[in-house]
Scaffold this active site. Structure first.
Site, PDB file in Angstrom:
ATOM      1  N   ASP A 322       0.737  -0.762  -0.084  1.00  0.00           N
ATOM      2  CA  ASP A 322       0.273   0.094  -0.219  1.00  0.00           C
ATOM      3  C   ASP A 322       0.910   1.578   0.149  1.00  0.00           C
ATOM      4  O   ASP A 322       2.189   1.368   0.939  1.00  0.00           O
ATOM      5  CB  ASP A 322      -0.791   0.158   1.053  1.00  0.00           C
ATOM      6  CG  ASP A 322      -1.982   1.429   1.186  1.00  0.00           C
ATOM      7  OD1 ASP A 322      -2.212   1.559   0.384  1.00  0.00           O
ATOM      8  OD2 ASP A 322      -2.022   1.685   2.423  1.00  0.00           O
ATOM      9  N   ASP A 560      -1.587  -0.332   6.897  1.00  0.00           N
ATOM     10  CA  ASP A 560      -1.687   0.676   8.072  1.00  0.00           C
ATOM     11  C   ASP A 560      -2.669   0.690   8.057  1.00  0.00           C
ATOM     12  O   ASP A 560      -3.542   1.315   8.644  1.00  0.00           O
ATOM     13  CB  ASP A 560      -0.554   1.542   7.894  1.00  0.00           C
ATOM     14  CG  ASP A 560      -1.082   2.692   7.008  1.00  0.00           C
ATOM     15  OD1 ASP A 560      -1.325   2.189   5.954  1.00  0.00           O
ATOM     16  OD2 ASP A 560       0.238   3.694   7.750  1.00  0.00           O
TER      17      ASP A 560
END
Length: 804
Positions: A322, A560
């Site tokens: 990501d 996250d």
């Protein structure tokens, strides 16, 4: 609390009957008083489910001591203590030392894990006496009012008492992917998590009464299961047991009933034949290698929540990243606000400040806007719509300072604007520079209208700059060198993400995920062909991970944010940042507590060290098992004395297996992990063991024909021991490749140690080794050299013909 079956009701959301909740009326704004908390603690109404399931010291000792092979070795050791000199009981002391080392190392690893788990433990916020307080999950009591926001996990069952655009993802419990909008009075399920908005809920079931309470316990469990390495070793030990039991019985009968030699000597030689069949140090060294890996990674603030994750990441061939939090740092800054269609800058900045103030838990982008456009407190928020990664925008309805009402949206330009909008061309140019661009637009519809984003009036483009992680380029370079493909999977604009990826050296096409095929096969083809994917929804991230795994890839997913949870859970290995959402940390196998993406190469290196080195030492141990079984079979068939006493095999095992294996198991090893552990070990162990047994037995039979008179058996044993040592030393020399200075020094040191035993009279007497004459010792050397040549040819042939 207790409930009868008659009290149970069927919750329409839960798949199983759930006891009715018991809740006391509590003022949501103030929560419980400390006196009320004390009363509930006294009644045992606390959330007593442990967040972490760790093995106690007693469990570790029991697991290391009470093993099948320890029981066998223990019985044989007691026998030898009674009937033979202490030299023949050395193997028992070695087992005691090894077991002690295993217990100490695993306990150290457990302490490291527990200490790191405390650092990474979720600390929910509860209201007590009107004050918001962060506490441990285990300190929650019945009726506590718990505040939640994006990324927070619902840790106990409860009832919603406050909701501000609150959306809950219950897919980990129900399998339903769509978020559920929660309003006051709605049930909250433990194990679900917040994807948008915020609010508070009152705990109605705590501890083991909460549905899915075990989810939190399982998420942080230190486990030794589901590992190809450990499963392979268990399979090998099962095969060893099948071979060992009948062979040992036949050897006992042969040595005790058929031969006419001294009973004690026969018993000692029988034990000498059984003990080396047991690869007693293999499981120990595997546990020690894993434990030391945990300790090493712990020093780098890397929490391994599931032990096989070290092994699993070493097998990964595709890592999905990501962008935010991995390639870029979490923080952002507004570099420019570009007005559109003649918008008034002062009015635009007021709208941006009001939108920032309306969200109690702003994400990184909104926090940057708050810093650049502070709220003037002249606008009153009537309704807010928190940001959702699924819809790609947030919004708010306000009463402005002149009394007029307005609704504003802030989100992705390519989502809010039609394809022919002029502002999109400017957005593309900014994205190509790696900038993140948000659109501020005025909505013509009410905020609760599902079509609110369909008709907007653009007001401004907010340009944000993202800071690259300084370690991202080096980490991606490491993965490229290790043949691990990196895929950037982000919710941001694909062009912008592609520009950021290019800055850190990642090459490949950028694809808008909205144009990806819906079928798994088509998606897998697109994933193989491109590197960067933008505008990916949380559900698409999950589908992309599934498509890669369906294609045969071993996938790691890093993230996250709350939008990464589903993909992290479905990946072979989930890696979460320590500062990330609580839900991501709960489902990930590895948590980088200091948020350093650069730690991942260390995790990969630890996994490869464990897998590669255990494969090496397993071959050493199983060569010994194979030649021990074959020697026993040959002795039984030839009806001769077993050639060795326990002391001889203790010496050989220590010099050619025990000491070298310890160093080899802990050495650096960056060789890429390969599958089929059992097949790869056995294809070398079987020919090695066969050649060693044949060479040793041939020299032993020749020595029996050469030596006569008193002391002949000792001379025969010495010649056989020399042969077996030399062949085993060559096996070690092969296993130690590729050579480094310390590997060569290790092999040489073992040879020198054996020469010392042969040269020092006291050691000769202690180990009952004395070479007699010159013919048999030189024959032993010649046969060992021939056996080494055969081994070299065999292992090279096996490597070419039977690649795995």
């Amino acid at each position: 609390m207790t409930h009868t079956d008659a009290d149970a009701e069927l919750d329409p959301v839960h798949p199983v009957p759930v006891p009715p909740a018991r809740a006391t009326q509590v003022t949501p704004a103030t929560g419980l008083t400390w006196a009320e908390v004390a009363e509930r603690v006294a009644r045992g109404e606390v959330n007593d489910v442990p967040v972490r399931s760790s093995r106690s010291l007693a469990d570790i000792v029991r697991a290391n001591v009470l093993t099948r092979f320890n029981a066998i070795i223990g019985v044989l050791w007691l026998i030898m203590l009674c009937v033979a000199p202490i030299q023949d009981s050395l193997f028992g002391f070695v087992i005691l030392a090894n077991t002690g080392i295993g217990i100490i190392q695993e306990w150290r690893a457990q302490q490291t894990l527990d200490a790191l788990a405390v650092i990474g433990e979720a600390r929910p916020t509860v209201r007590r006496d009107g004050t918001a307080t962060a506490i441990s999950t285990s300190d929650i009591v019945l009726d506590d009012v718990i505040e939640i926001g994006p990324g927070d996990k619902v840790v106990v069952d409860g009832t919603c008492v406050e909701a501000d655009g609150l959306e809950i993802d219950e897919s980990l419990l129900t399998g339903e992917a769509d978020p559920v909008v929660k309003r006051p009075g709605d049930p909250m399920l433990s194990g679900s998590f917040v994807v948008a908005g915020g609010g508070a809920f009152q705990a109605t079931r705590v501890g083991r009464e909460a549905y899915a309470a075990q989810l939190a316990e399982e998420a942080s469990r230190f486990t030794l299961v589901h590992s190809e390495l450990r499963t392979g070793i268990s399979t090998i030990l099962k095969y060893v047991t099948w071979m060992m039991v009948p062979t040992a019985i036949a050897l006992v009968v042969s040595q005790l009933l058929v031969k006419d030699t001294d009973v004690k000597d026969s018993l000692a030689r029988t034990v000498g034949g059984i003990v080396p069949m047991v690869p007693e140090g293999l499981v120990l060294l595997t546990s020690v290698a894993f434990a030391i890996g945990v300790i090493r990674l712990g020093r780098k603030q890397c929490l391994v929540q599931e032990l096989p994750a070290i092994e699993g990441l070493a097998r990964v061939d595709t890592v999905c990243l990501d962008k935010t939090g991995t390639l870029t740092e979490g923080g952002m800054q507004v570099t420019e606000v570009r007005m559109l269609d003649g918008s008034d800058e002062r009015h635009v900045r007021k709208a941006l400040g009001a939108l920032g103030e309306s969200d109690p838990r702003p994400n990184a982008s909104l926090q940057a806007i708050i810093d650049a456009c502070p709220d003037s407190e002249e606008w009153r928020c009537v309704e807010s719509l928190p940001f959702s990664s699924a819809r790609k925008y947030s919004g708010g309805s306000f009463i402005e300072d002149d009394g007029e009402s307005s609704t504003w949206l802030l989100g992705a330009p390519d989502v809010l604007l039609p394809a022919d909008a002029p502002a999109l061309a400017e957005t593309v140019r900014l994205n190509e520079r790696g900038m993140r661009v948000l659109l501020l637009a005025r909505a013509r519809r009410d905020l609760d209208d599902p079509e609110v984003a369909r008709s907007v009036v653009p007001a401004a483009l907010v340009v944000l700059e993202q800071r690259l992680r300084p370690d991202a380029a080096d980490t991606l370079r490491f993965f490229a060198e290790q043949d691990v493909r990196a895929k950037v999977v982000s919710g941001d604009n694909a062009v912008s993400v592609g520009a950021v990826a290019a800055k850190v050296g990642l090459r490949g096409g950028a694809v808008d995920a909205r144009r990806l095929p819906a079928d798994r096969e088509g998606m897998a083809r697109e994933l193989d062909g491109a590197t960067v994917f933008g505008r990916v929804t949380p559900q698409q991230k999950r589908e992309m991970v599934g498509a890669l795994r369906w294609r045969g890839h071993t996938v790691a997913m890093t993230g996250d944010g709350v939008n990464d949870v589903l993909a992290l859970k479905d990946a072979d290995i989930g890696v979460a940042m320590g500062s990330g959402a609580e839900a991501t940390r709960a489902v990930a196998q590895i948590v980088l507590l200091d948020n350093s993406f650069a730690v991942l190469p260390s995790v990969v290196a630890e996994g490869r060290r464990v897998i590669g080195n255990i494969t090496r030492v397993a071959t050493l141990f199983l060569v010994k098992t194979v030649y021990s079984v074959l020697l026993a079979v040959l002795v039984v068939c030839a009806q001769v004395d077993y050639p060795f006493l326990p002391r001889h095999l203790t010496l050989l095992s220590t010099l050619t297996i025990g000491v070298p294996a310890f160093f080899l198991a802990l050495a650096p090893n960056r060789e890429r992990a390969r599958p089929h552990f059992v097949r790869r070990v056995m294809r070398y162990a079987v020919p090695g063991g066969v050649v060693a047994a044949a060479a040793t037995f041939a020299v032993y039979l020749a020595a029996r024909g050469h030596y006569t008179g008193p002391g002949a058996l000792d001379a025969e044993t010495s010649a056989a021991t020399l042969t077996l040592f030399l062949v085993s030393l060559w096996v070690l020399a092969i296993i130690a490749r590729p050579y480094t200075w310390w590997r060569l020094a290790l092999v040489a040191a073992m040879a020198v140690a054996f020469l010392c035993v042969l040269a020092v009279p006291r050691l000769q007497d202690f180990f009952a080794l004395k070479l007699v004459g010159t013919a048999m010792p030189w024959l032993a050397v010649g046969v060992a050299v021939a056996a080494a040549a055969v081994l070299e040819a065999l292992w090279r042939w096996v490597g070419r013909r039977c690649p795995v």
